[in-house]
Design a protein around this motif. Structure first.
Motif, PDB file in Angstrom:
ATOM      1  N   GLY A   1      84.979  50.286  -5.900  1.00  0.00           N
ATOM      2  CA  GLY A   1      83.665  50.747  -5.407  1.00  0.00           C
ATOM      3  C   GLY A   1      83.223  50.664  -3.953  1.00  0.00           C
ATOM      4  N   VAL A   2      83.845  49.822  -3.214  1.00  0.00           N
ATOM      5  CA  VAL A   2      83.333  49.962  -1.773  1.00  0.00           C
ATOM      6  C   VAL A   2      84.604  50.356  -1.012  1.00  0.00           C
ATOM      7  CG1 VAL A   2      81.959  47.973  -1.925  1.00  0.00           C
ATOM      8  CG2 VAL A   2      84.236  47.443  -1.379  1.00  0.00           C
ATOM      9  N   ILE A   3      86.023  50.566  -1.354  1.00  0.00           N
ATOM     10  CA  ILE A   3      86.964  51.172  -0.631  1.00  0.00           C
ATOM     11  C   ILE A   3      87.453  52.385  -1.213  1.00  0.00           C
ATOM     12  CG2 ILE A   3      88.974  50.201  -2.225  1.00  0.00           C
ATOM     13  CD1 ILE A   3      89.829  48.744   0.526  1.00  0.00           C
ATOM     14  N   GLY A   4      87.151  52.829  -2.157  1.00  0.00           N
ATOM     15  CA  GLY A   4      87.595  53.862  -2.843  1.00  0.00           C
ATOM     16  C   GLY A   4      87.233  55.255  -2.055  1.00  0.00           C
ATOM     17  N   ALA A   5      86.234  55.593  -1.384  1.00  0.00           N
ATOM     18  CA  ALA A   5      86.188  56.536  -0.754  1.00  0.00           C
ATOM     19  C   ALA A   5      87.001  56.672   0.562  1.00  0.00           C
ATOM     20  CB  ALA A   5      84.501  56.606  -0.290  1.00  0.00           C
TER      21      ALA A   5
ATOM     22  N   GLY B   1      99.613  50.125   4.845  1.00  0.00           N
ATOM     23  CA  GLY B   1      99.023  49.202   3.540  1.00  0.00           C
ATOM     24  C   GLY B   1      97.507  48.944   3.615  1.00  0.00           C
ATOM     25  N   MET B   2      97.084  47.857   2.927  1.00  0.00           N
ATOM     26  CA  MET B   2      95.876  47.455   2.846  1.00  0.00           C
ATOM     27  C   MET B   2      95.534  46.253   3.149  1.00  0.00           C
ATOM     28  SD  MET B   2      94.497  50.442   1.680  1.00  0.00           S
ATOM     29  CE  MET B   2      93.022  49.897   1.015  1.00  0.00           C
ATOM     30  N   SER B   3      94.212  45.870   3.522  1.00  0.00           N
ATOM     31  CA  SER B   3      93.304  47.019   3.862  1.00  0.00           C
ATOM     32  C   SER B   3      93.162  46.738   5.709  1.00  0.00           C
ATOM     33  CB  SER B   3      92.107  46.591   3.346  1.00  0.00           C
ATOM     34  OG  SER B   3      91.312  45.642   3.934  1.00  0.00           O
ATOM     35  N   ALA B   4      92.836  48.092   5.947  1.00  0.00           N
ATOM     36  CA  ALA B   4      93.008  48.369   7.573  1.00  0.00           C
ATOM     37  C   ALA B   4      92.570  47.114   8.488  1.00  0.00           C
ATOM     38  CB  ALA B   4      92.079  49.531   7.869  1.00  0.00           C
ATOM     39  N   ASN B   5      91.264  46.663   8.277  1.00  0.00           N
ATOM     40  CA  ASN B   5      90.711  45.780   9.165  1.00  0.00           C
ATOM     41  C   ASN B   5      90.910  44.236   8.740  1.00  0.00           C
ATOM     42  OD1 ASN B   5      88.872  46.197   7.041  1.00  0.00           O
ATOM     43  ND2 ASN B   5      87.089  45.052   8.192  1.00  0.00           N
ATOM     44  N   LEU B   6      91.865  44.037   7.650  1.00  0.00           N
ATOM     45  CA  LEU B   6      91.780  42.552   7.229  1.00  0.00           C
ATOM     46  C   LEU B   6      93.414  42.501   7.288  1.00  0.00           C
ATOM     47  CD1 LEU B   6      89.361  42.832   4.208  1.00  0.00           C
ATOM     48  CD2 LEU B   6      89.047  41.746   6.285  1.00  0.00           C
ATOM     49  N   CYS B   7      94.192  42.548   6.203  1.00  0.00           N
ATOM     50  CA  CYS B   7      95.403  42.207   6.014  1.00  0.00           C
ATOM     51  C   CYS B   7      96.275  43.116   7.066  1.00  0.00           C
ATOM     52  CB  CYS B   7      95.741  42.190   4.550  1.00  0.00           C
ATOM     53  SG  CYS B   7      94.937  41.226   3.631  1.00  0.00           S
ATOM     54  N   THR B   8      96.148  44.310   7.040  1.00  0.00           N
ATOM     55  CA  THR B   8      97.160  45.358   7.809  1.00  0.00           C
ATOM     56  C   THR B   8      96.723  44.894   9.380  1.00  0.00           C
ATOM     57  OG1 THR B   8      96.631  46.841   6.271  1.00  0.00           O
ATOM     58  CG2 THR B   8      97.661  47.469   8.400  1.00  0.00           C
TER      59      THR B   8
ATOM     60  N   VAL C   1     100.669  53.120  10.806  1.00  0.00           N
ATOM     61  CA  VAL C   1     100.451  54.536  10.333  1.00  0.00           C
ATOM     62  C   VAL C   1      98.755  54.538  10.020  1.00  0.00           C
ATOM     63  CG1 VAL C   1     101.156  56.095   8.687  1.00  0.00           C
ATOM     64  CG2 VAL C   1     102.838  54.599   9.458  1.00  0.00           C
ATOM     65  N   ARG C   2      98.219  55.368  10.757  1.00  0.00           N
ATOM     66  CA  ARG C   2      96.658  55.141  10.427  1.00  0.00           C
ATOM     67  C   ARG C   2      96.065  55.876   8.955  1.00  0.00           C
ATOM     68  NH1 ARG C   2      97.298  59.065  14.755  1.00  0.00           N
ATOM     69  NH2 ARG C   2      96.679  61.175  14.114  1.00  0.00           N
ATOM     70  N   ASP C   3      96.826  56.864   8.488  1.00  0.00           N
ATOM     71  CA  ASP C   3      96.435  57.320   7.272  1.00  0.00           C
ATOM     72  C   ASP C   3      97.110  56.767   6.133  1.00  0.00           C
ATOM     73  OD1 ASP C   3      98.661  58.707   7.834  1.00  0.00           O
ATOM     74  OD2 ASP C   3      98.164  60.616   7.632  1.00  0.00           O
ATOM     75  N   ALA C   4      97.748  55.740   6.258  1.00  0.00           N
ATOM     76  CA  ALA C   4      98.484  54.961   5.297  1.00  0.00           C
ATOM     77  C   ALA C   4      97.975  53.395   5.143  1.00  0.00           C
ATOM     78  CB  ALA C   4      99.949  54.959   5.330  1.00  0.00           C
ATOM     79  N   THR C   5      96.477  53.558   5.569  1.00  0.00           N
ATOM     80  CA  THR C   5      95.503  52.511   5.134  1.00  0.00           C
ATOM     81  C   THR C   5      94.132  52.885   4.801  1.00  0.00           C
ATOM     82  OG1 THR C   5      95.020  50.291   6.205  1.00  0.00           O
ATOM     83  CG2 THR C   5      95.193  52.213   7.699  1.00  0.00           C
ATOM     84  N   ALA C   6      93.328  52.174   4.611  1.00  0.00           N
ATOM     85  CA  ALA C   6      92.132  52.398   4.319  1.00  0.00           C
ATOM     86  C   ALA C   6      91.128  51.063   4.339  1.00  0.00           C
ATOM     87  CB  ALA C   6      91.643  52.855   3.065  1.00  0.00           C
ATOM     88  N   ALA C   7      90.029  51.147   4.260  1.00  0.00           N
ATOM     89  CA  ALA C   7      88.973  49.801   4.272  1.00  0.00           C
ATOM     90  C   ALA C   7      87.635  49.846   3.806  1.00  0.00           C
ATOM     91  CB  ALA C   7      89.090  49.450   5.739  1.00  0.00           C
ATOM     92  N   ALA C   8      87.069  48.879   3.444  1.00  0.00           N
ATOM     93  CA  ALA C   8      85.711  49.034   2.706  1.00  0.00           C
ATOM     94  C   ALA C   8      84.836  49.517   3.743  1.00  0.00           C
ATOM     95  CB  ALA C   8      85.521  47.526   2.391  1.00  0.00           C
ATOM     96  N   MET C   9      83.550  50.168   3.363  1.00  0.00           N
ATOM     97  CA  MET C   9      82.627  50.577   4.018  1.00  0.00           C
ATOM     98  C   MET C   9      81.401  49.826   3.294  1.00  0.00           C
ATOM     99  SD  MET C   9      83.095  54.474   4.756  1.00  0.00           S
ATOM    100  CE  MET C   9      83.571  55.036   3.060  1.00  0.00           C
TER     101      MET C   9
ATOM    102  N   TYR D   1      87.437  50.651   8.433  1.00  0.00           N
ATOM    103  CA  TYR D   1      88.394  51.472   8.982  1.00  0.00           C
ATOM    104  C   TYR D   1      88.131  51.627  10.293  1.00  0.00           C
ATOM    105  CZ  TYR D   1      91.820  55.305   9.285  1.00  0.00           C
ATOM    106  OH  TYR D   1      92.837  56.102   9.744  1.00  0.00           O
ATOM    107  N   LEU D   2      87.023  52.118  10.839  1.00  0.00           N
ATOM    108  CA  LEU D   2      86.512  52.407  12.166  1.00  0.00           C
ATOM    109  C   LEU D   2      86.980  51.119  12.900  1.00  0.00           C
ATOM    110  CD1 LEU D   2      85.754  54.343  14.368  1.00  0.00           C
ATOM    111  CD2 LEU D   2      83.473  53.659  13.733  1.00  0.00           C
ATOM    112  N   ALA D   3      86.614  49.912  12.500  1.00  0.00           N
ATOM    113  CA  ALA D   3      86.809  48.742  13.423  1.00  0.00           C
ATOM    114  C   ALA D   3      88.273  48.658  13.545  1.00  0.00           C
ATOM    115  CB  ALA D   3      86.297  47.557  12.732  1.00  0.00           C
ATOM    116  N   ALA D   4      89.170  48.706  12.607  1.00  0.00           N
ATOM    117  CA  ALA D   4      90.686  48.521  12.657  1.00  0.00           C
ATOM    118  C   ALA D   4      90.988  49.664  13.412  1.00  0.00           C
ATOM    119  CB  ALA D   4      91.366  48.534  11.260  1.00  0.00           C
ATOM    120  N   LEU D   5      90.791  50.806  13.218  1.00  0.00           N
ATOM    121  CA  LEU D   5      91.531  52.126  13.968  1.00  0.00           C
ATOM    122  C   LEU D   5      91.349  51.827  15.524  1.00  0.00           C
ATOM    123  CD1 LEU D   5      92.671  54.488  13.989  1.00  0.00           C
ATOM    124  CD2 LEU D   5      90.515  55.707  13.758  1.00  0.00           C
ATOM    125  N   ILE D   6      90.025  51.415  16.140  1.00  0.00           N
ATOM    126  CA  ILE D   6      90.039  50.893  17.625  1.00  0.00           C
ATOM    127  C   ILE D   6      90.814  49.648  17.888  1.00  0.00           C
ATOM    128  CG2 ILE D   6      88.268  49.853  19.115  1.00  0.00           C
ATOM    129  CD1 ILE D   6      86.056  51.139  17.406  1.00  0.00           C
TER     130      ILE D   6
END
Length: 277
Positions: free
Chosen positions: A87-91, A209-216, A233-241, A248-253
């Protein structure tokens, strides 16, 4: 009685403070003007690479004899519509094509016989007795995320939220992939990933892997501290919004600030293929 020298020193101190304040204001204004263009360009896509990056470009080149693919938490609870976090990570997972991109990396690694490791996240019944937890730890325990019946058996594991994504099983269960001991919070400082990689002569990591700003991100940080060269690999991860922010944005930075390289899946596969020739 007045001491004129004191007044002089005071005037100098005031003058220096004024100059410093003015200088900082000018520097801030110049920086804002410089950044305005890239910031405006990114308004439509907050994840786009900066048009005028300030940081040096990556010069990381893979040597497959000492490289590994590491995938964090490739598990149902993160990546499947029936997972408890969908529900929070699927998008984010869908936007970045994360499930398919992770599989593409698995395929490339196996095709070129690269060391492959999975760092899973599991909670056992005793873990629910922790006396204190962070915000997300509380939530994960409350919703039963990554729960297993115990460390010494696999009762109820098949098809559970702690299980691998079905399409990854052929790669993870091939008898060659390293499945580390579980990490319990976010980073691999609590499991044997670094040991396993060192024993394989690995010092370069392709991280997904998952999730971008936490375990990855936590794995990236720990691997860097342990002396590994890390490409995320930036598009092989994702994160909750969440209302608290876009993970995701926090991790990407932070990936851009710290990793030795930040690649797309396509770029990672090209690097693997090029290194193999």
């Amino acid at each position: 009685m007045c001491n004129c020298n004191d007044h002089g020193d005071g005037d100098k101190r005031i003058s220096r403070r004024a100059a410093l304040t003015t200088g900082l204001a000018g520097t801030a204004a110049a920086a804002a003007a410089t950044l305005a263009g890239p910031a405006q360009a990114q308004e439509q896509n907050p994840y786009a690479d900066p048009s005028e990056p300030a940081l040096p470009p990556s010069n990381m080149k893979l040597d497959l004899s000492r490289a590994a693919l590491v995938v964090t938490d490739p598990q149902v609870d993160f990546l499947h519509p029936e997972g408890v976090t969908w529900g929070v990570i699927g998008a984010s997972v869908q936007e970045h094509n994360t499930v398919e991109n992770i599989e593409t990396l698995f395929k490339a690694a196996k095709a070129h016989d690269i060391t492959t490791a999975v760092s899973p996240h599991y909670y056992y019944p005793t873990d629910h007795g922790w006396k204190f937890e962070g915000a997300l730890e509380k939530l994960m325990h409350k919703i039963g995320m990554f729960d297993r019946s115990g460390p010494l058996n696999l009762d109820g594991f098949e098809g559970s939220g702690a299980d691998w994504m079905p399409q990854y099983k052929q790669y993870i269960e091939d008898g060659k992939t390293i499945v580390t001991s579980p990490h319990k919070v976010y980073g691999n400082d609590t499991n044997d990933l670094s040991l396993q990689l060192r024993k394989q002569g690995v010092d370069q990591v392709i991280l997904a892997g998952m999730s971008a700003n936490l375990c990855t991100e936590s794995h990236m940080r720990e691997l860097l501290e342990d002396g590994f060269e890390v490409a995320v690999v930036r598009d092989a991860t994702a994160a909750a919004m969440l209302p608290e922010g876009d993970g995701y944005l926090a991790a990407l930075i932070n990936f851009r600030y710290m990793a030795n390289a930040v690649w797309s899946t396509e770029e990672a596969v090209a690097q693997i293929t090029s290194a193999a020739t």
